[in-house]
Design an enzyme around this catalytic site. Sequence first.
Site, PDB file in Angstrom:
ATOM      1  N   CYS A   2      -4.920  10.206   7.349  1.00 29.29           N
ATOM      2  CA  CYS A   2      -5.486  10.982   8.445  1.00 29.29           C
ATOM      3  C   CYS A   2      -6.658  11.848   7.796  1.00 29.29           C
ATOM      4  O   CYS A   2      -6.805  12.134   6.692  1.00 29.29           O
ATOM      5  CB  CYS A   2      -4.344  11.838   8.980  1.00 29.29           C
ATOM      6  N   ASN A 118      -2.573  16.860   9.021  1.00 32.86           N
ATOM      7  CA  ASN A 118      -2.242  15.591   8.101  1.00 32.86           C
ATOM      8  C   ASN A 118      -1.043  16.015   7.583  1.00 32.86           C
ATOM      9  O   ASN A 118      -0.688  16.940   7.067  1.00 32.86           O
ATOM     10  CB  ASN A 118      -3.363  15.466   6.981  1.00 32.86           C
ATOM     11  N   HIS A 528      14.460 -19.189 -12.128  1.00 30.45           N
ATOM     12  CA  HIS A 528      15.732 -18.334 -11.714  1.00 30.45           C
ATOM     13  C   HIS A 528      15.718 -18.037 -10.489  1.00 30.45           C
ATOM     14  O   HIS A 528      16.313 -16.645 -10.040  1.00 30.45           O
ATOM     15  CB  HIS A 528      15.479 -16.949 -12.857  1.00 30.45           C
TER      16      HIS A 528
END
Length: 632
Positions: A2, A118, A528
Amino acid sequence: MCGIVGAVSQRNIVPILVQGLQRLEYRGYDSCGVAVQGQSLPGTGSAGLVRARSTARVAELMAQVEHTGLRAGTGIAHTRWATHGAPQVHNAHPHFSHGPGVAPAEAERPGRVALVHNGIIENHEALRAELEQRGYVFSSQTDTEVIAHLVDSLYDGDLFAAVRAAVARLHGAFAIAVLYRDEPHRVVGARAGSPLVLGVGEGGTELFLASDAMALAGVTDQIVYLEEGDLVDLQLGRYWITGADGQPLDAAARPVRTVLAHSGAAELGPYRHYMQKEIFEQPRAIADTLEGVQGIVPELFDGANAAAWRVFKNIDKVLILACGTSYYSGLVARYWLEDIAAIPTQVEVASEYRYRTSVPDPRTLVVTISQSGETADTLAALRHAKKLGMQHTLTVCNVATSAMVRECELAYITRAGVEVGVASTKAFTTQLAGLFLLTLALAQSRGRLSEEQEAQHLQALRHLPVALQGVLALEPLLISWAEDFARKENALFLGRGLHYPIALEGALKLKEISYIHAEAYPAGELKHGPLALVTDQMPVVTVAPNDQLLEKLKSNIQEVRARGGVLYVLADADTRIASSEGIHVIRMPEHYGVLSPLLHVVPLQLLAYHTACARGTDVDKPRNLAKSVTVE
């Protein structure tokens, strides 16, 4: 992430607010808006706060503002990256409070409080319930609207006092800028955990707030960096700052600095996107980052107290804290630090580190890595490590004026320049260059770097820009690969040793901008589990330098081919891996030893970029992502 811009002036500041938002577009956002004081300029309308908001780009907001003839001397503006509530207009900032009892249908009438924010407010639900009981009606799903109503509920004739009382009740991270209807030439700001700067205009006659000095490029280069817990009061031609303890601060405590910020709206030149431009800027960025390095000395990392030599002599291990791409650069550095400097090294995802019980050691060098220097998770992890008693700190960062640099004892400032594309490219390779220098400096301080070795490493570093030019020349071949990848929905990336983190970075780049699901594994892990995924619809990218693990890697390649997998191999010239059915090979121009990660990552950047172009995605602003992640 922001972005915030605010201003108090005697001239029309609406164009400045919107242009500031454009300079912050590189952070990423999904909505934007501006709110102004209707009576802050003569003849500009009735009292009250008015706003414009959009879920399109800032350019659309600018057109909306121009169409309505919005003019004012005081205002705030914001770009939002959604956390609470979908990216819709009613959730976009600035948020209003009209006082208790106002229905959502009346939300667009002139407000009493306007606020941009923010960060994330962790106790917003409890505050919302309290405010609803007092008659406040919410028109959004955001945590930000809670702050606007809270300020309104506490207002008693003085905006600064109301904001101070409000932030005392907030839990979480925030930077805010606030207007009140009855105080037409005033903006109040506060920060805790999110960055906020004050800009002083020529002669001090006009004042600005911003989340990043870049937002004020071309408006003022006189910047005051607000610290944790600061509140700032902007009025016509004057400002006041109080610290976390509520006491006024003088100019010595918060000095005005000259900051030559560069606008993010740099010219694209011949490139389609900023990401492509930044990939091709890497030779210059590396050269700039290494400029002035004549020898390997601890002083390369000195902070204000010239303490690097002492610190390096008093540490036994390294702890690296970082997020995202920066975390992968730390993983590469671990190989270097343990191999060349013989120093035990631990690499932690910053967002996880402070939430687990760890065993602190005061003889640890805590290294943070961040492009912006404002990454919330990394800053929080740094502060946590310091609270645990680990006071030796160093950052590798691209912004010399950032919070990360200010809070670390030592620093190496990379010189990648402004990186507009959300997906990091040149910031990553310059981080690797800085981390390799750190490796050599620590090796020297531990008596593990001879003069001959130092000379060889320096020569290799200085040749990197030329070597990178050779890799960039491979772009046409990678465009051909991208045409294949654009039709896929999944991909595997394989690497071994210090190239496993490069495989991770390659997979991340493809995910970020093309939206293809990609995973990376150490090649030895194929059998694996991941081998079960291999089909002719699962391209497998393999990073194959000519190192001590090459023969093992060749066996892993054959495991893929035997299952019908299609391989895309980035091979050094002397690896004797040839193209054949199901195996596509691009040969790197030269083998580069321990520095080869800096070269091998570039084709992976180009592959991701051209795949995204072929799929038609928004390369520079990928969905759901932000450039500077300033919330947890």
